[in-house]
Design a protein around this motif. Sequence first.
Motif, PDB file in Angstrom:
ATOM      1  N   ASP A 129       0.780  -1.252   0.000  1.00  0.00           N
ATOM      2  CA  ASP A 129       0.000   0.000   0.000  1.00  0.00           C
ATOM      3  C   ASP A 129       0.814   1.307   0.000  1.00  0.00           C
ATOM      4  OD1 ASP A 129       0.231  -1.314   2.629  1.00  0.00           O
ATOM      5  OD2 ASP A 129      -0.645   0.516   3.407  1.00  0.00           O
ATOM      6  N   LYS A 230     -11.189  -2.212   1.344  1.00  0.00           N
ATOM      7  CA  LYS A 230     -10.307  -3.384   1.356  1.00  0.00           C
ATOM      8  C   LYS A 230     -11.064  -4.624   1.810  1.00  0.00           C
ATOM      9  CE  LYS A 230      -6.043  -0.697   1.941  1.00  0.00           C
ATOM     10  NZ  LYS A 230      -4.703  -0.627   2.549  1.00  0.00           N
ATOM     11  N   TYR A 326       0.741   4.192  19.072  1.00  0.00           N
ATOM     12  CA  TYR A 326       1.382   5.484  18.826  1.00  0.00           C
ATOM     13  C   TYR A 326       1.655   6.221  20.138  1.00  0.00           C
ATOM     14  CZ  TYR A 326       0.000   4.183  14.178  1.00  0.00           C
ATOM     15  OH  TYR A 326      -0.151   3.474  13.018  1.00  0.00           O
TER      16      TYR A 326
END
Length: 336
Positions: A129, A230, A326
């Motif tokens: 991707d 997807k 994150y």
Amino acid sequence: MSDAFKLDLIHRPRRLRRNATVRSLVEETVLRPADFIAPLFVVDGKGGPEPIASMPGVLRYNLTDLVKECRGLAKLGVPAVALFPKLDKKFKDDAGSAALNEDALILRAVRAVKKAVPELVVMTDIALDPYTTHGHDGVLTPDGRDVANDATVAILVKMAVLHARTGVDFVAPSDMMDGRIGAIRRALDDAGCTETAIMAYSAKFASAYYGPFRDAVGSASAAGTHHLDKRTYQLNPANRREALAEVALDEAEGADILMVKPAGAYLDIIRDVHEATNKPVAAYQVSGEYAQIQAAAKLGWLDLERTRHESLLAIKRAGADMILTYFAREMALALK
Ligand code: PBG
């Protein structure tokens, strides 16, 4: 009168919550810096760190700053990083050819990090991707309406060997093609890379929570859309048993670590996988989960530190042995 009123109770569970020391004694789940894997974005050139609008606090780093960030993470006790490249549009094509470039940005990043911080575990994403103009994780079928399974696996296998030879500790196929774990394992072994491990994105759902990540690597904008569909390869969020079937396949095909993604909205799946396998289970607290907490905190609607901690504690409690998040750096700092 409240004093006069007495319940005749044998069990008073609050006895174990009376104060902080008693609470710590009966605490069942504890987060530590070693639980986290930090996803990091890398860009070419010498520019300063680039902010990502939908992921406040997350930056795209040039190679020099990436190495600095990795040193800092290692010092804080974070054992691993997962690297993601953002390519300039001019390097993207329909076939994602740049993924097999021997001098690819991601490979230069791996070399730089492994050289500077050899003890840090380095993982790379195996999927197309960041490299395709259409933003899909593989190459398309001749009619352009779907992602071609076997043709994609043929490319991913080469990509995995290239990454392994460059020195990554784990390759992490995130593409959800059928049979890719077995094919990659075989190719790694044939190439003599028997020590390179596979962290399989096994139960990866077709999730709306990936939106900010697609801004970060530019996969959605390359495709000229805000919504990449997807669903012909990623799992239906409605399906629990199908997720377990995928996990069983990846385990049988030789995955070393099995991943569930996203994490927060899929705690039941994390628990199921934890119970179904004796392999380590990873969970990915994805970009949208991060963005949600950051956005609410920015509005003053949630307490950032407490929500962050609770969201990750829940993922670990559900059965994750490690968490891609994150928040890795801030959590490691807060836990010191
Ligand atoms: C794609 C990939 C995605 C993420 C990791 N690898 C997004 C996608 O499938 O489009 C998402 C991570 C996140 O949202 O933080 N191979």
